[in-house]
Design a protein around this motif. Structure first.
Motif, PDB file in Angstrom:
ATOM      1  N   LEU A   3       0.848  -1.189   0.000  1.00  0.00           N
ATOM      2  CA  LEU A   3       0.000   0.000   0.000  1.00  0.00           C
ATOM      3  C   LEU A   3       0.888   1.246   0.000  1.00  0.00           C
ATOM      4  O   LEU A   3       2.021   1.209   0.473  1.00  0.00           O
ATOM      5  N   PRO A   4       0.378   2.369  -0.527  1.00  0.00           N
ATOM      6  CA  PRO A   4       1.192   3.589  -0.542  1.00  0.00           C
ATOM      7  C   PRO A   4       1.455   4.126   0.852  1.00  0.00           C
ATOM      8  O   PRO A   4       2.420   4.860   1.075  1.00  0.00           O
ATOM      9  N   TRP A   5       0.596   3.775   1.843  1.00  0.00           N
ATOM     10  CA  TRP A   5       0.797   4.211   3.218  1.00  0.00           C
ATOM     11  C   TRP A   5       0.065   3.248   4.156  1.00  0.00           C
ATOM     12  O   TRP A   5      -0.870   2.558   3.740  1.00  0.00           O
ATOM     13  N   PRO A   6       0.462   3.167   5.420  1.00  0.00           N
ATOM     14  CA  PRO A   6      -0.243   2.304   6.374  1.00  0.00           C
ATOM     15  C   PRO A   6      -1.707   2.721   6.505  1.00  0.00           C
ATOM     16  O   PRO A   6      -2.029   3.906   6.475  1.00  0.00           O
ATOM     17  N   THR A   7      -2.584   1.722   6.638  1.00  0.00           N
ATOM     18  CA  THR A   7      -4.025   1.974   6.694  1.00  0.00           C
ATOM     19  C   THR A   7      -4.634   1.236   7.878  1.00  0.00           C
ATOM     20  O   THR A   7      -4.307   0.075   8.129  1.00  0.00           O
ATOM     21  N   THR A   8      -5.519   1.925   8.608  1.00  0.00           N
ATOM     22  CA  THR A   8      -6.217   1.308   9.735  1.00  0.00           C
ATOM     23  C   THR A   8      -7.722   1.432   9.535  1.00  0.00           C
ATOM     24  O   THR A   8      -8.226   2.515   9.235  1.00  0.00           O
ATOM     25  N   VAL A   9      -8.426   0.310   9.665  1.00  0.00           N
ATOM     26  CA  VAL A   9      -9.888   0.293   9.667  1.00  0.00           C
ATOM     27  C   VAL A   9     -10.305   0.055  11.119  1.00  0.00           C
ATOM     28  O   VAL A   9     -10.199  -1.060  11.633  1.00  0.00           O
ATOM     29  N   ASP A  10     -10.748   1.126  11.799  1.00  0.00           N
ATOM     30  CA  ASP A  10     -11.080   1.013  13.220  1.00  0.00           C
ATOM     31  C   ASP A  10     -12.283   0.112  13.459  1.00  0.00           C
ATOM     32  O   ASP A  10     -12.362  -0.573  14.475  1.00  0.00           O
ATOM     33  N   GLY A  11     -13.220   0.103  12.528  1.00  0.00           N
ATOM     34  CA  GLY A  11     -14.402  -0.726  12.719  1.00  0.00           C
ATOM     35  C   GLY A  11     -15.094  -1.015  11.406  1.00  0.00           C
ATOM     36  O   GLY A  11     -15.291  -0.123  10.584  1.00  0.00           O
ATOM     37  N   LEU A  12     -15.417  -2.282  11.198  1.00  0.00           N
ATOM     38  CA  LEU A  12     -16.197  -2.710  10.047  1.00  0.00           C
ATOM     39  C   LEU A  12     -17.413  -3.443  10.588  1.00  0.00           C
ATOM     40  O   LEU A  12     -17.286  -4.309  11.462  1.00  0.00           O
ATOM     41  N   ARG A  37      -5.634  -3.571  10.334  1.00  0.00           N
ATOM     42  CA  ARG A  37      -4.505  -2.656  10.274  1.00  0.00           C
ATOM     43  C   ARG A  37      -3.543  -3.192   9.233  1.00  0.00           C
ATOM     44  O   ARG A  37      -3.031  -4.305   9.355  1.00  0.00           O
ATOM     45  N   LEU A  38      -3.314  -2.429   8.181  1.00  0.00           N
ATOM     46  CA  LEU A  38      -2.500  -2.861   7.059  1.00  0.00           C
ATOM     47  C   LEU A  38      -1.304  -1.931   6.936  1.00  0.00           C
ATOM     48  O   LEU A  38      -1.460  -0.715   6.807  1.00  0.00           O
ATOM     49  N   GLY A  39      -0.101  -2.496   6.958  1.00  0.00           N
ATOM     50  CA  GLY A  39       1.106  -1.696   6.837  1.00  0.00           C
ATOM     51  C   GLY A  39       1.408  -1.356   5.395  1.00  0.00           C
ATOM     52  O   GLY A  39       0.758  -1.838   4.457  1.00  0.00           O
ATOM     53  N   GLY A  40       2.394  -0.522   5.191  1.00  0.00           N
ATOM     54  CA  GLY A  40       2.798  -0.178   3.840  1.00  0.00           C
ATOM     55  C   GLY A  40       3.317  -1.388   3.084  1.00  0.00           C
ATOM     56  O   GLY A  40       3.118  -1.521   1.882  1.00  0.00           O
ATOM     57  N   GLU A  41       3.989  -2.305   3.795  1.00  0.00           N
ATOM     58  CA  GLU A  41       4.457  -3.537   3.184  1.00  0.00           C
ATOM     59  C   GLU A  41       3.363  -4.595   3.258  1.00  0.00           C
ATOM     60  O   GLU A  41       2.627  -4.674   4.234  1.00  0.00           O
ATOM     61  N   ALA A  42       3.284  -5.411   2.212  1.00  0.00           N
ATOM     62  CA  ALA A  42       2.223  -6.424   2.155  1.00  0.00           C
ATOM     63  C   ALA A  42       2.312  -7.407   3.314  1.00  0.00           C
ATOM     64  O   ALA A  42       1.306  -7.962   3.739  1.00  0.00           O
TER      65      ALA A  42
END
Length: 200
Positions: A3-12, A37-42
């Motif tokens: 991903l181009p940057w770390p991404t956090t989904v607090d709630g789904l 929580r998804l980091g920049g690296e796969a």
């Protein structure tokens, strides 16, 4: 790959999932919740999902998955718990529609992950260890003890020992090849070994 940057989904949350009887053998309503929580690296990820019935029947399933670091470390925790007459028993057409539960949990390097597996369907049960090695080829090794498995298949129950050991080894190259490198069933009454492979 990343991903181009770390991404956090607090709630789904999906408040209502409706299944028709044709899907799993019985009409059902479920909800789903989770976090990610998804980091920049796969290789960097942490995901939690939970599913529960909301139609007056009991039944839950959960998944926790995490991978991080270099070399990659893997955490996996999955569980299913349904009473008698549940969706999984119906979907698999298990005789008598017994209660079904499954637990798989473990952690370790992604190249040498090991976990404990326990599955129960009425009187039938499977207890053992599962090992994964994730790379260009996915390797799966199972070593388990089974009891009363014949009760889940009445048509062949007479040929299934009351208890036996299972040793299995799969090697999968996605889109290319699946090898059953080893499959062995051993019981005091009999033993059988199978080795085969499949391309494509």
């Amino acid at each position: 790959p990343q991903l181009p940057w770390p991404t956090t989904v607090d709630g789904l949350r999906i408040e209502r999932i409706v299944l028709a009887p044709a899907v799993l053998g019985e009409a059902a309503r479920l909800n789903l919740s989770g976090q990610a929580r998804l980091g920049g690296e796969a290789r960097d990820a942490a995901i939690t999902l939970a599913i529960a019935r909301i139609d007056g029947r009991v039944g839950t399933a959960g998944l926790r998955f995490g991978q991080s670091g270099a070399p990659a470390q893997l955490m996996l925790d999955a569980n299913i718990d349904e009473p008698a007459g549940g969706l999984i028993a119906r979907a698999l057409s298990l005789p008598g529609l017994p209660p079904v539960s499954l637990q798989l949990a473990g952690s370790g390097a992604a190249s040498d992950w090991r976990g404990r597996l326990r599955a129960v369907a009425g009187p039938a049960r499977l207890d053992g260890t599962l090992a994964l090695a994730i790379g260009d080829t996915l390797s799966v090794d199972l070593n388990a003890h089974a009891e009363e498995a014949g009760r889940l298949a009445p048509g062949i129950a007479a040929f299934v020992p009351p208890s036996f050991e299972i040793v299995g080894r799969l090697r999968w190259q996605p889109g290319r090849r699946l090898d059953v490198a080893r499959l062995a069933l051993a019981a005091p009454e009999a033993s059988q070994k199978i080795v085969c492979s499949s391309d494509g």
